[in-house]
Design a protein around this motif. Structure first.
Motif, PDB file in Angstrom:
ATOM      1  N   THR A  13       0.667  -1.092   0.095  1.00 25.67           N
ATOM      2  CA  THR A  13       0.015   0.066   0.021  1.00 25.67           C
ATOM      3  C   THR A  13       0.888   1.077   0.015  1.00 25.67           C
ATOM      4  O   THR A  13       1.843   1.326   0.830  1.00 25.67           O
ATOM      5  CB  THR A  13      -0.877  -0.110   1.314  1.00 25.67           C
ATOM      6  N   THR A  25      -4.357   5.800   8.502  1.00 28.51           N
ATOM      7  CA  THR A  25      -4.789   4.964   9.837  1.00 28.51           C
ATOM      8  C   THR A  25      -5.705   5.687  10.693  1.00 28.51           C
ATOM      9  O   THR A  25      -6.102   5.050  11.767  1.00 28.51           O
ATOM     10  CB  THR A  25      -3.431   4.868  10.340  1.00 28.51           C
ATOM     11  N   ASP A  68      -2.387   0.832  16.677  1.00 28.27           N
ATOM     12  CA  ASP A  68      -3.244   0.702  15.581  1.00 28.27           C
ATOM     13  C   ASP A  68      -2.604   0.965  14.489  1.00 28.27           C
ATOM     14  O   ASP A  68      -2.820   0.611  13.231  1.00 28.27           O
ATOM     15  CB  ASP A  68      -4.611   1.650  15.752  1.00 28.27           C
ATOM     16  N   ARG A  71      -0.261  -1.934  13.365  1.00 30.57           N
ATOM     17  CA  ARG A  71      -1.053  -2.998  12.895  1.00 30.57           C
ATOM     18  C   ARG A  71      -1.291  -2.723  11.544  1.00 30.57           C
ATOM     19  O   ARG A  71      -1.370  -3.484  10.628  1.00 30.57           O
ATOM     20  CB  ARG A  71      -2.266  -2.967  13.640  1.00 30.57           C
ATOM     21  N   TRP A  72      -1.823  -1.448  11.054  1.00 29.01           N
ATOM     22  CA  TRP A  72      -2.084  -1.025   9.785  1.00 29.01           C
ATOM     23  C   TRP A  72      -0.708  -1.325   8.853  1.00 29.01           C
ATOM     24  O   TRP A  72      -0.800  -1.830   7.740  1.00 29.01           O
ATOM     25  CB  TRP A  72      -2.308   0.396   9.799  1.00 29.01           C
ATOM     26  N   LEU A  74       1.788  -3.403   9.703  1.00 26.97           N
ATOM     27  CA  LEU A  74       2.125  -4.790   9.430  1.00 26.97           C
ATOM     28  C   LEU A  74       1.067  -5.225   8.266  1.00 26.97           C
ATOM     29  O   LEU A  74       1.781  -6.075   7.447  1.00 26.97           O
ATOM     30  CB  LEU A  74       1.493  -5.481  10.742  1.00 26.97           C
ATOM     31  N   GLY A  75      -0.256  -4.887   8.329  1.00 24.59           N
ATOM     32  CA  GLY A  75      -0.936  -5.643   7.226  1.00 24.59           C
ATOM     33  C   GLY A  75      -0.823  -4.874   5.858  1.00 24.59           C
ATOM     34  O   GLY A  75      -1.099  -5.849   4.855  1.00 24.59           O
ATOM     35  N   ASN A  76      -0.487  -3.793   5.887  1.00 24.22           N
ATOM     36  CA  ASN A  76      -0.467  -3.196   4.474  1.00 24.22           C
ATOM     37  C   ASN A  76       0.912  -3.153   3.955  1.00 24.22           C
ATOM     38  O   ASN A  76       1.091  -2.831   2.621  1.00 24.22           O
ATOM     39  CB  ASN A  76      -0.993  -1.859   4.528  1.00 24.22           C
ATOM     40  N   SER A  79       3.972  -7.199   6.302  1.00 17.87           N
ATOM     41  CA  SER A  79       3.635  -8.807   6.253  1.00 17.87           C
ATOM     42  C   SER A  79       3.498  -9.126   4.709  1.00 17.87           C
ATOM     43  O   SER A  79       3.549 -10.495   4.218  1.00 17.87           O
ATOM     44  CB  SER A  79       2.267  -9.079   6.777  1.00 17.87           C
ATOM     45  N   ARG A  80       3.456  -8.226   3.990  1.00 18.80           N
ATOM     46  CA  ARG A  80       3.276  -8.492   2.330  1.00 18.80           C
ATOM     47  C   ARG A  80       4.754  -8.587   1.732  1.00 18.80           C
ATOM     48  O   ARG A  80       5.006  -8.898   0.393  1.00 18.80           O
ATOM     49  CB  ARG A  80       2.490  -7.430   1.656  1.00 18.80           C
ATOM     50  N   GLN A  91       4.389 -15.268  11.321  1.00 19.12           N
ATOM     51  CA  GLN A  91       4.201 -15.110  10.026  1.00 19.12           C
ATOM     52  C   GLN A  91       2.850 -16.139   9.962  1.00 19.12           C
ATOM     53  O   GLN A  91       2.644 -17.399  10.449  1.00 19.12           O
ATOM     54  CB  GLN A  91       4.781 -15.854   8.816  1.00 19.12           C
ATOM     55  N   GLN A  92       1.862 -15.473   9.440  1.00 16.97           N
ATOM     56  CA  GLN A  92       0.430 -16.325   9.132  1.00 16.97           C
ATOM     57  C   GLN A  92       0.574 -17.608   8.383  1.00 16.97           C
ATOM     58  O   GLN A  92       1.434 -17.580   7.546  1.00 16.97           O
ATOM     59  CB  GLN A  92      -0.439 -15.440   8.560  1.00 16.97           C
TER      60      GLN A  92
END
Length: 354
Positions: A13, A25, A68, A71-72, A74-76, A79-80, A91-92
């Motif tokens: 992102t 965010t 928060d 975490r944003w 991490l997700g955007n 983690s990608r 790692q998921q």
């Protein structure tokens, strides 16, 4: 537009400015600005027990707004970004059980531990990760500051910020990843990617299997090895780590020969299937029995834990771990624990909010 296209091509992102990050965010811009300027340290520290009896680690938990934001990120973002295949933590879809499974039936086991794993990754390393995937220099610096911490204002006399032109960003401090931040595990894995590549090459030369779970590194082989080969291998591993930004915890280096009990990430791997060691089972059973007999608060105090929350999280984690290895044993114990937690007013939903 070029920046956005460059980042999106990596599946990430775009973040164009600190204001853009605030907008995406929902965090106040001035709040983020103070963190980047190192004028605010919105973390709460508490202790959490380690697997080793009587030992604990310090966790630094971000305040809700910063939590928060991280975490944003991490997700955007983080983690990608792909990690190395030998890395299994944070790692998921990957777990300690899967990691230990790769060493099942090993003849020889070599175990190493990285000292101060999170604190070894400073803001410059985080900035380099972001620059490599297409983020511009300034926003990479700002995101790196948002993800790192300088508790107590640790000073580095010879360090100068990369952004002397922005007066508010100039500070003789160098932040590092806090253990407890949502992004810290993923970022540390990315920072360790080059180390994983180098150690995988060492493992390949010695026909070994290499894995890393956070700071725990394991090498194993099914074949026989002589002393000189082992000495060379350990020496190469040590030299490879020394050439990186990380450091070995020398006292935790272990060479486990054939016939000896072999444990990887708290699991026995010297049989045909993974098993929980007897002391782990007994310790968990004793804790559940102690809470049932004396009550949660009294048992936590008697067992020497400094934090009720840390103790409960510890037992929750061990039960989840045990379920992945031996569900037949862990299921009735987990049911008893859940009953005790409900009686204490700590439902599973409430504990997840901690």
């Amino acid at each position: 537009m070029e920046q956005m296209q460059r980042v999106r091509s990596q599946g990430l992102t775009p973040v164009l400015t600190l204001g853009h990050l605030a907008h995406q965010t929902g965090a106040p811009y001035l709040y983020l600005r103070k963190i980047v300027q190192r004028r605010q340290d919105p973390y709460t520290e508490f202790s959490r027990p380690k697997r080793e009896p009587g030992k604990s680690r310090t966790i630094a938990s971000p305040a809700p707004v910063l939590m928060d934001v991280q975490r944003w990120l991490l997700g955007n973002v983080f983690s990608r970004i792909p990690t190395h295949g030998a890395s299994y933590a944070y790692q998921q879809g990957r777990s300690a059980v899967q990691c230990a499974q790769l060493h099942l039936g090993a003849s020889w086991l070599l175990k190493f531990d990285l000292h101060d794993f999170f604190h070894s990754v400073d803001e410059r390393a985080v900035q380099s990760i972001l620059r490599a995937v297409g983020y511009n220099s300034l926003v990479s610096f700002e995101i790196a500051r948002v993800c790192t911490r300088v508790p107590g204002g640790i000073t580095w006399p010879h360090f100068r910020s990369a952004y002397q032109a922005i007066p508010g960003y100039s500070a003789p401090v160098l932040g590092y990843l806090p253990q407890g931040g949502p992004v810290s595990g993923a970022v540390a894995n990315l920072a360790a990617r080059s180390l994983d590549e180098a150690l995988s090459s060492v493992a390949d030369r010695y026909r070994m299997t290499y894995t890393r779970y956070a700071d725990d590194m394991t090498f194993s082989t099914l074949r026989s090895l002589d002393r000189s080969t082992l000495t060379r291998c350990v020496s190469e591993i040590s030299a490879t780590v020394s050439a990186s930004q990380f450091r070995l915890h020398r006292k935790k280096t272990r060479v486990v020969p054939p016939g000896a009990r072999k444990i990887v990430l708290g699991l026995l791997v010297d049989g045909e299937r993974l098993r929980l060691p007897r002391h782990t089972r007994r310790g968990l059973e004793d804790h559940v029995r102690g809470v049932a007999k004396f009550g949660l608060g009294a048992h936590v105090e008697h067992a020497g834990y400094s934090s009720l929350q840390g103790f409960v999280n510890h037992i929750d984690g061990l039960l989840a771990y045990g379920h992945g290895v031996d569900p037949a044993w862990s299921k009735p114990l987990a049911a008893q624990w859940e009953h005790l937690m409900n009686a204490a007013g700590l439902t599973a939903q409430e504990r997840r909010l901690w």
